[in-house]
Design a protein around this motif. Structure first.
Motif, mmCIF file in Angstrom:
data_model
loop_
_atom_site.group_PDB
_atom_site.id
_atom_site.type_symbol
_atom_site.label_atom_id
_atom_site.label_comp_id
_atom_site.label_asym_id
_atom_site.label_seq_id
_atom_site.Cartn_x
_atom_site.Cartn_y
_atom_site.Cartn_z
ATOM 1 N N ALA A 15 0.876 -1.356 0.039
ATOM 2 C CA ALA A 15 0.064 -0.028 0.020
ATOM 3 C C ALA A 15 0.974 1.101 0.029
ATOM 4 C CB ALA A 15 -1.009 0.062 1.022
ATOM 5 N N ARG A 16 2.023 1.451 0.869
ATOM 6 C CA ARG A 16 2.883 2.501 0.702
ATOM 7 C C ARG A 16 3.410 2.449 -0.585
ATOM 8 N NH1 ARG A 16 4.131 0.210 6.065
ATOM 9 N NH2 ARG A 16 5.869 -0.888 5.418
ATOM 10 N N LEU A 17 3.740 1.432 -1.075
ATOM 11 C CA LEU A 17 4.593 1.731 -2.422
ATOM 12 C C LEU A 17 3.789 1.941 -3.491
ATOM 13 C CD1 LEU A 17 7.048 1.408 -4.288
ATOM 14 C CD2 LEU A 17 6.679 -1.190 -4.411
ATOM 15 N N ALA A 18 2.358 1.624 -3.392
ATOM 16 C CA ALA A 18 1.417 1.894 -4.575
ATOM 17 C C ALA A 18 0.983 3.589 -4.245
ATOM 18 C CB ALA A 18 0.047 1.402 -4.070
ATOM 19 N N THR A 19 0.933 4.128 -3.046
ATOM 20 C CA THR A 19 0.876 5.516 -2.923
ATOM 21 C C THR A 19 1.781 6.312 -3.521
ATOM 22 O OG1 THR A 19 -0.347 4.992 -0.753
ATOM 23 C CG2 THR A 19 0.606 7.386 -1.066
ATOM 24 N N PHE A 20 3.108 5.752 -3.272
ATOM 25 C CA PHE A 20 4.375 6.708 -3.980
ATOM 26 C C PHE A 20 4.233 6.516 -5.460
ATOM 27 C CE2 PHE A 20 8.384 6.078 -5.980
ATOM 28 C CZ PHE A 20 8.903 7.365 -5.797
ATOM 29 N N LEU A 21 3.911 5.262 -5.998
ATOM 30 C CA LEU A 21 3.977 4.951 -7.334
ATOM 31 C C LEU A 21 2.556 6.227 -8.182
ATOM 32 C CD1 LEU A 21 4.523 1.167 -7.703
ATOM 33 C CD2 LEU A 21 6.017 3.141 -8.541
ATOM 34 N N ALA A 22 1.723 6.034 -7.296
ATOM 35 C CA ALA A 22 0.451 6.816 -7.726
ATOM 36 C C ALA A 22 0.746 8.335 -7.926
ATOM 37 C CB ALA A 22 -0.921 6.643 -6.899
ATOM 38 N N MET A 244 -0.174 1.806 -13.108
ATOM 39 C CA MET A 244 -0.609 0.408 -13.122
ATOM 40 C C MET A 244 -0.104 -0.618 -12.288
ATOM 41 S SD MET A 244 -1.464 -0.628 -17.407
ATOM 42 C CE MET A 244 -0.078 0.409 -18.054
ATOM 43 N N LEU A 245 1.116 -0.242 -12.003
ATOM 44 C CA LEU A 245 1.870 -0.979 -10.907
ATOM 45 C C LEU A 245 1.035 -0.691 -9.466
ATOM 46 C CD1 LEU A 245 5.419 -0.858 -11.739
ATOM 47 C CD2 LEU A 245 3.999 -2.895 -11.884
ATOM 48 N N ALA A 246 0.523 0.602 -9.294
ATOM 49 C CA ALA A 246 -0.240 1.040 -7.988
ATOM 50 C C ALA A 246 -1.281 0.080 -7.916
ATOM 51 C CB ALA A 246 -0.371 2.508 -8.081
ATOM 52 N N THR A 247 -2.149 -0.071 -9.139
ATOM 53 C CA THR A 247 -3.523 -0.790 -9.103
ATOM 54 C C THR A 247 -3.231 -2.173 -8.730
ATOM 55 O OG1 THR A 247 -3.368 -1.140 -11.522
ATOM 56 C CG2 THR A 247 -4.443 0.829 -10.427
ATOM 57 N N ARG A 248 -1.845 -2.828 -9.107
ATOM 58 C CA ARG A 248 -1.773 -4.251 -8.966
ATOM 59 C C ARG A 248 -1.309 -4.425 -7.456
ATOM 60 N NH1 ARG A 248 -1.205 -8.561 -7.656
ATOM 61 N NH2 ARG A 248 -0.323 -10.330 -8.984
ATOM 62 N N LEU A 249 -0.797 -3.484 -6.677
ATOM 63 C CA LEU A 249 -0.566 -3.625 -5.463
ATOM 64 C C LEU A 249 -1.422 -3.316 -4.358
ATOM 65 C CD1 LEU A 249 3.142 -1.794 -5.743
ATOM 66 C CD2 LEU A 249 2.598 -4.045 -5.451
ATOM 67 N N ASP A 250 -2.635 -2.350 -4.698
ATOM 68 C CA ASP A 250 -3.368 -1.941 -3.776
ATOM 69 C C ASP A 250 -4.535 -1.427 -4.511
ATOM 70 O OD1 ASP A 250 -3.950 -1.592 -1.017
ATOM 71 O OD2 ASP A 250 -3.587 0.830 -1.191
ATOM 72 N N LYS A 251 -5.569 -0.604 -3.684
ATOM 73 C CA LYS A 251 -6.838 -0.646 -4.497
ATOM 74 C C LYS A 251 -6.719 0.515 -5.584
ATOM 75 C CE LYS A 251 -9.341 -0.738 0.017
ATOM 76 N NZ LYS A 251 -10.244 -0.010 1.161
ATOM 77 N N VAL A 252 -7.651 -0.113 -6.704
ATOM 78 C CA VAL A 252 -7.525 0.718 -7.950
ATOM 79 C C VAL A 252 -8.260 1.892 -7.802
ATOM 80 C CG1 VAL A 252 -8.793 0.401 -10.155
ATOM 81 C CG2 VAL A 252 -8.058 -1.443 -9.253
ATOM 82 N N GLY A 253 -9.314 2.135 -6.898
ATOM 83 C CA GLY A 253 -10.105 3.466 -6.629
ATOM 84 C C GLY A 253 -8.969 4.540 -6.058
ATOM 85 N N GLU A 254 -8.139 4.148 -5.131
ATOM 86 C CA GLU A 254 -7.238 4.978 -4.175
ATOM 87 C C GLU A 254 -6.220 5.294 -5.353
ATOM 88 O OE1 GLU A 254 -5.815 3.647 -0.536
ATOM 89 O OE2 GLU A 254 -7.660 3.368 0.226
ATOM 90 N N ALA A 255 -5.717 4.471 -5.967
ATOM 91 C CA ALA A 255 -4.600 4.757 -6.993
ATOM 92 C C ALA A 255 -5.070 5.992 -7.967
ATOM 93 C CB ALA A 255 -4.060 3.692 -7.739
ATOM 94 N N ALA A 256 -6.528 5.661 -8.527
ATOM 95 C CA ALA A 256 -6.940 6.355 -9.632
ATOM 96 C C ALA A 256 -7.016 7.769 -8.853
ATOM 97 C CB ALA A 256 -8.178 5.947 -10.067
#
Length: 300
Positions: A15-22, A244-256
């Motif tokens: 989730a932390r990495l997904a936040t950074f990537l987004a 796209m990596l963020a949506t693979r790691l955590d929630k799609v909606g939050e990444a968007a």
């Protein structure tokens, strides 16, 4: 690295990495928008970007990552269709309305529809606090579009058509975000999906760009156009690949939602680098957008 990414999906570390990537994707997307802002015909700009995407992605897709299996190959056919529709829609919108009007409308519509789609297809659920954050972010972006719209000098009919294409583009952003998230989750190696995604979606717009270029009475110099296309292709890899990596790691909606903070980054780039005037209203709306992203992230 692929095995490590898959192993941390759905974990706090993921989730932390997904936040950074987004957020990194948002910054990259804002830079991409600033590069193409009003400089060239939108069809030629997209054609140049996709030309370099094909060139840069080919060796990665063909030689560095595992080839897609049958299921992934079928998903990639859908990717081609959805992203071609998005690119054509955006070019039509930019032809008829200013970047400062089109971009916020697209980015404001996209996350709201994506969150709804993620609820339906991925069984994701936002808390009431997070929905408040979505309202702040999308509302701030759309109000920014209205603020820019008040300064537009196009005739009403042309403007309405441009806004219609922009809204359609926002809906297509939600569709491709949801579809891409499904695709990268179904592919055993996420980098296989990324490399082949950039490779197979890069052949349509260069052909259209060549067709238009040959019919122009005063075509632009190819050197600056191709240079911007190369920079744009590298940034596209970082921007689309990151989200796209963020949506693979955590929630799609939050990444968007987090990715749409690109509107704030775009305004800051315009303010500090391009020398554009921001003013108190735009500054307030930028703060509202940023606040919405923070609420979504902390309210989960």
């Amino acid at each position: 690295m692929s095995e490590w990414l898959v192993s941390i999906a759905g974990t706090p570390e993921g989730a932390r990495l997904a936040t950074f990537l987004a957020l990194f994707s948002a910054l990259a997307h804002a830079v991409f928008g600033a590069l193409q802002k009003g400089r060239h015909d939108p069809w030629l700009t997209r054609g140049a970007v996709d030309f370099w995407l094909a060139v840069l992605s080919a060796p990665i897709a063909l030689f560095l990552v595992p080839w897609p299996n049958q299921a992934t190959a079928i998903l990639l056919v859908g990717v081609i269709i959805v992203h071609f529709a998005y690119k054509v829609t955006m070019a039509l919108a930019y032809e008829r309305a200013a970047y400062t009007v089109v971009y916020p409308v697209v980015r404001g519509t996209g996350p709201l529809v994506t969150v709804i789609a993620a609820t339906l297809f991925f069984n994701e659920h936002f808390s009431a606090v997070q929905w408040l954050g979505v309202a702040c972010l999308s509302g701030g972006i759309l109000l920014l579009a209205l603020r820019n719209l008040s300064e537009e000098t196009l005739d009403p009919h042309t403007l309405k058509v441009g806004l219609g294409w922009a809204i359609t583009g926002g809906i297509l952003v939600a569709i491709y975000t949801t579809y891409d998230a499904y695709g990268i989750r179904q592919t055993p190696d996420p980098f296989t999906f990324l490399a082949w995604f950039f490779f197979v979606t890069a052949f349509d717009m260069p052909l259209i760009a060549v067709w238009r270029y040959r019919r122009m009475s005063q075509p632009p110099d190819l050197g600056p156009l191709l240079q911007r296309g190369l920079i744009g292709a590298v940034i596209a890899w970082l921007s689309f690949g990151g989200v796209m990596l963020a949506t693979r790691l955590d929630k799609v909606g939050e990444a968007a939602v987090l990715r749409e903070t690109s509107t704030v980054f775009a305004a800051l780039i315009g303010w500090f680098i391009l020398g554009e005037k921001v003013g108190p209203r735009r500054l307030f709306l930028m703060c509202l957008i940023g606040l919405g992203a923070v609420i979504v992230e902390l309210g989960g």
